[in-house]
Design a protein around this motif. Structure first.
Motif, PDB file in Angstrom:
ATOM      1  N   THR A  98      23.715   3.919  -6.770  1.00 30.88           N
ATOM      2  CA  THR A  98      22.878   2.973  -6.040  1.00 30.88           C
ATOM      3  C   THR A  98      23.064   3.097  -4.538  1.00 30.88           C
ATOM      4  O   THR A  98      22.089   3.115  -3.786  1.00 30.88           O
ATOM      5  N   ARG A 147      21.375   6.190  -3.294  1.00 26.64           N
ATOM      6  CA  ARG A 147      19.908   6.125  -3.381  1.00 26.64           C
ATOM      7  C   ARG A 147      19.318   5.124  -2.389  1.00 26.64           C
ATOM      8  O   ARG A 147      18.340   5.421  -1.704  1.00 26.64           O
ATOM      9  N   ALA A 183      21.302  -2.037  -1.164  1.00 23.49           N
ATOM     10  CA  ALA A 183      21.677  -2.130  -2.579  1.00 23.49           C
ATOM     11  C   ALA A 183      22.064  -3.568  -2.930  1.00 23.49           C
ATOM     12  O   ALA A 183      22.778  -4.228  -2.181  1.00 23.49           O
ATOM     13  N   ASP A 210      20.683  -4.091  -8.571  1.00 20.91           N
ATOM     14  CA  ASP A 210      20.466  -2.647  -8.580  1.00 20.91           C
ATOM     15  C   ASP A 210      21.664  -1.914  -9.172  1.00 20.91           C
ATOM     16  O   ASP A 210      21.512  -0.978  -9.959  1.00 20.91           O
ATOM     17  N   ILE A 211      22.857  -2.344  -8.777  1.00 20.47           N
ATOM     18  CA  ILE A 211      24.082  -1.726  -9.279  1.00 20.47           C
ATOM     19  C   ILE A 211      24.215  -1.933 -10.781  1.00 20.47           C
ATOM     20  O   ILE A 211      24.532  -0.998 -11.524  1.00 20.47           O
ATOM     21  N   ALA A 245      21.805   0.360 -12.564  1.00 18.33           N
ATOM     22  CA  ALA A 245      22.265   1.751 -12.538  1.00 18.33           C
ATOM     23  C   ALA A 245      23.487   1.959 -13.431  1.00 18.33           C
ATOM     24  O   ALA A 245      23.674   3.031 -13.998  1.00 18.33           O
TER      25      ALA A 245
END
Length: 105
Positions: free
Chosen positions: A21, A24, A30, A34-35, A38
């Protein structure tokens, strides 16, 4: 699998998700959501069982330290402070070659 092993696996899973994350989206953009996505975990709240917050993932040195053999190598140098150069050089060569050899297997 023992609960302690499962906890360590989950912790590693979160670190891996954070790495993906952060690379990206960047650290600032982030989110824990999101983490979690992922990392393949169900809820961003689960991150708080293992880490204080998103900054803890980065600033506690865990992401970098557990993934970069050079930092581990430098940390291991501390034990060689008083060792004579003739003894240190072969040890350094061995330590430098070890991570390289592991990647080729």
């Amino acid at each position: 699998m023992a609960p302690r092993d499962e906890a360590e696996l989950r912790r590693q899973q979160i670190i891996d998700g954070a790495l993906r994350t952060f690379s990206r989206l960047g650290f600032e953009c982030a989110t824990n959501r999101d983490i979690a996505r992922a990392a393949g975990i169900g809820s961003p709240r689960l991150i708080y069982r293992y880490f204080k917050d998103k900054t803890d993932l980065l600033l506690l040195y865990q992401v970098v330290r557990e993934r970069m053999s050079l930092i581990q190598f430098i940390d291991s140098m501390k034990e060689l402070d008083d060792t004579p150069p003739k003894a240190v050089l072969p040890q350094l060569a061995g330590r430098l070659a070890h991570p390289i050899a592991d990647r080729c297997d």
